[in-house]
Design a protein around this motif. Sequence first.
Motif, PDB file in Angstrom:
ATOM      1  N   GLU A 137       0.836  -1.206   0.000  1.00 27.84           N
ATOM      2  CA  GLU A 137       0.000   0.000   0.000  1.00 27.84           C
ATOM      3  C   GLU A 137       0.871   1.256   0.000  1.00 27.84           C
ATOM      4  OE1 GLU A 137      -2.869  -0.093   3.188  1.00 27.84           O
ATOM      5  OE2 GLU A 137      -3.558  -2.091   2.608  1.00 27.84           O
ATOM      6  N   LEU A 138       1.936   1.243   0.791  1.00 26.40           N
ATOM      7  CA  LEU A 138       2.844   2.386   0.830  1.00 26.40           C
ATOM      8  C   LEU A 138       3.527   2.593  -0.521  1.00 26.40           C
ATOM      9  CD1 LEU A 138       4.523   1.915   4.325  1.00 26.40           C
ATOM     10  CD2 LEU A 138       2.839   3.646   3.683  1.00 26.40           C
ATOM     11  N   HIS A 139       3.914   1.488  -1.164  1.00 19.35           N
ATOM     12  CA  HIS A 139       4.529   1.598  -2.490  1.00 19.35           C
ATOM     13  C   HIS A 139       3.553   2.226  -3.488  1.00 19.35           C
ATOM     14  CE1 HIS A 139       8.457  -0.237  -2.272  1.00 19.35           C
ATOM     15  NE2 HIS A 139       7.977  -1.194  -1.486  1.00 19.35           N
ATOM     16  N   ALA A 140       2.302   1.792  -3.445  1.00 19.09           N
ATOM     17  CA  ALA A 140       1.293   2.343  -4.358  1.00 19.09           C
ATOM     18  C   ALA A 140       1.096   3.839  -4.105  1.00 19.09           C
ATOM     19  CB  ALA A 140      -0.026   1.593  -4.208  1.00 19.09           C
ATOM     20  N   MET A 141       1.037   4.209  -2.843  1.00 19.32           N
ATOM     21  CA  MET A 141       0.872   5.622  -2.504  1.00 19.32           C
ATOM     22  C   MET A 141       2.097   6.426  -2.935  1.00 19.32           C
ATOM     23  SD  MET A 141      -0.894   5.263   1.235  1.00 19.32           S
ATOM     24  CE  MET A 141      -1.509   6.942   1.399  1.00 19.32           C
ATOM     25  N   ARG A 142       3.280   5.849  -2.763  1.00 14.47           N
ATOM     26  CA  ARG A 142       4.510   6.539  -3.169  1.00 14.47           C
ATOM     27  C   ARG A 142       4.540   6.737  -4.683  1.00 14.47           C
ATOM     28  NH1 ARG A 142       9.968   3.509  -2.139  1.00 14.47           N
ATOM     29  NH2 ARG A 142       9.063   2.289  -3.789  1.00 14.47           N
ATOM     30  N   GLU A 143       4.129   5.718  -5.434  1.00 17.08           N
ATOM     31  CA  GLU A 143       4.101   5.843  -6.891  1.00 17.08           C
ATOM     32  C   GLU A 143       3.103   6.910  -7.330  1.00 17.08           C
ATOM     33  OE1 GLU A 143       6.333   4.486  -9.001  1.00 17.08           O
ATOM     34  OE2 GLU A 143       7.220   3.859  -7.100  1.00 17.08           O
ATOM     35  N   SER A 144       1.990   6.967  -6.650  1.00  7.16           N
ATOM     36  CA  SER A 144       1.003   8.012  -6.944  1.00  7.16           C
ATOM     37  C   SER A 144       1.597   9.391  -6.664  1.00  7.16           C
ATOM     38  CB  SER A 144      -0.248   7.795  -6.097  1.00  7.16           C
ATOM     39  OG  SER A 144      -1.172   8.830  -6.292  1.00  7.16           O
ATOM     40  N   ALA A 145       2.325   9.511  -5.577  1.00  7.87           N
ATOM     41  CA  ALA A 145       2.968  10.785  -5.237  1.00  7.87           C
ATOM     42  C   ALA A 145       4.010  11.158  -6.285  1.00  7.87           C
ATOM     43  CB  ALA A 145       3.599  10.699  -3.855  1.00  7.87           C
ATOM     44  N   LYS A 146       4.762  10.172  -6.770  1.00  7.74           N
ATOM     45  CA  LYS A 146       5.745  10.438  -7.822  1.00  7.74           C
ATOM     46  C   LYS A 146       5.063  10.974  -9.081  1.00  7.74           C
ATOM     47  CE  LYS A 146       9.368   7.089  -6.719  1.00  7.74           C
ATOM     48  NZ  LYS A 146      10.065   5.883  -7.209  1.00  7.74           N
ATOM     49  N   ARG A 147       3.926  10.361  -9.433  1.00  5.61           N
ATOM     50  CA  ARG A 147       3.193  10.829 -10.615  1.00  5.61           C
ATOM     51  C   ARG A 147       2.711  12.262 -10.421  1.00  5.61           C
ATOM     52  NH1 ARG A 147       1.397   5.526 -10.368  1.00  5.61           N
ATOM     53  NH2 ARG A 147      -0.532   6.109  -9.331  1.00  5.61           N
ATOM     54  N   LYS A 148       2.274  12.572  -9.212  1.00  8.13           N
ATOM     55  CA  LYS A 148       1.800  13.931  -8.933  1.00  8.13           C
ATOM     56  C   LYS A 148       2.946  14.938  -9.031  1.00  8.13           C
ATOM     57  CE  LYS A 148      -2.355  12.946  -6.345  1.00  8.13           C
ATOM     58  NZ  LYS A 148      -3.255  13.403  -7.380  1.00  8.13           N
TER      59      LYS A 148
END
Length: 95
Positions: free
Chosen positions: A46-57
Motif C-alpha cells: 500500500e505504501l509503495h502504491a501511494m509513493r508511486e502516486s505521489a511520484k506521478r503527482k
Amino acid sequence: MNMKEAYQKKLQAQLDEWSAEIDLLKAKARSSEADAQIEYSKQIEELHAMRESAKRKITELKEANDDAWEDLKAGMDSAWNSLSKAVKSASSKFK
C-alpha cells in the motif's frame, strides 16, 4: 528559485525520506515471523502504491505551467498528508 520549484524540491526531499523509511520497513518485515510478514507485506505494498502516486503527482506538477500548478497544489497536499499518515502508522506498527 520560484515558489513552484521550491515546492517541488520540498516534496521530492520528503518523498526521498519516505522511500528510505519504506525500505527500512521492508527489511524489518523480512526479519519478522511468517504471520507478521504477510501483514507487513500488505502495508508495504500500500505504501509503495501511494509513493508511486505521489511520484506521478510530482511529475504532473513539474509539467504544469506556472498558472496551473497552484491548482495542483491542493491535490498534492492531500496526497502528501495521506502518505505521511500511512508511513507513520506503518512505522509505529513495525516497532
